[in-house]
Design an enzyme around this catalytic site. Structure first.
Site: not given
Length: 229
Positions: A81, A195-197, A83, A8
């Site tokens: 993640t 956010c992990t991205e 979220t 995710m």
């Protein structure tokens, strides 16, 4: 054994796997690696449910994944993640092993740095809903500020249209830099990359104040917990 609820997106899950294994190698020698299990979702299904607002279905999926990891031998769980920590309490209540909350791992690092006022970047869900910034405030005493509506829309769009697909575009980096600068002007002493991205796009040199990468902080906290056990 660390249980990872990932996919995710898989872009950030790959970072979790890398950080966990590098951390164990550094502590136990060059042939050592992390004992872990990964449950990886198809993020297309998750993203659709998120934007439909079907959090009930998402919660059921997360609980199912957590129970499968626990049955497989996981002794600590990570939701990979920010979220999806919206349903962290429900997931924790459904299993008998600890869930390491990403906001807690991040907040401890922020407090160790003697910082109390932070800017938060993330999906619109993370920035606007109370499950994340409320936990930072109530559990850890942090003063959390978020970008204005236009900037939140830009951050969210870049995450879902670019970062989850592994794209780190120069124009988007410039946009994030400008948003970070505005948060600093508003009094942020540090920025949480919630956010992990986002760590795929933003680097320390993009900010005049410290950046706290939730992916790295979460994974390293899991290493410390696993080794302590």
């Amino acid at each position: 054994m660390i249980g990872l609820i990932g996919g995710m997106s898989w872009e950030s899950s790959a970072e979790y796997y890398r950080i966990l294994n590098q951390g164990i190698r550094e502590r136990h020698g060059q042939t050592a690696s992390a004992r872990c299990l990964l449950w990886s979702f198809d993020f297309a299904e998750i993203e659709e449910l998120q934007h439909r607002g079907d959090w009930v279905s998402l919660e059921a999926l997360m609980i199912d994944a957590a129970r499968r990891l626990e049955a497989g031998g996981a002794e600590v769980l990570l939701i990979c993640t920010n979220t999806m920590h919206k349903m962290a309490d429900a997931v924790q209540s459904a299993v008998g092993v600890p869930l390491l909350h990403i906001a807690d791992a991040t907040a401890e690092a922020v407090k160790t740095a003697n910082i109390t006022r932070v800017g938060l970047l993330g999906t619109a869900f993370t920035m606007e809903q109370d499950f994340y910034k409320g936990r930072l405030a109530r559990h850890h005493g942090l003063d959390v500020i978020i970008p204005d509506a236009a900037d939140r829309s830009t951050i969210h769009r870049i995450i879902y249209e670019e970062l989850v697909a592994g794209q780190a575009l120069p124009a988007s980096r410039d946009a994030y830099r400008a948003i970070i600068a505005r948060l600093v002007d508003d009094g942020a002493e540090a920025i949480i990359l919630g956010c992990t991205e986002i760590m795929l796009l933003v680097r320390p040199e993009d900010s005049a104040v410290p950046l706290f990468d939730t992916t790295a902080l979460h994974a390293n906290a899991a290493i410390s917990m696993a080794l302590a056990d």
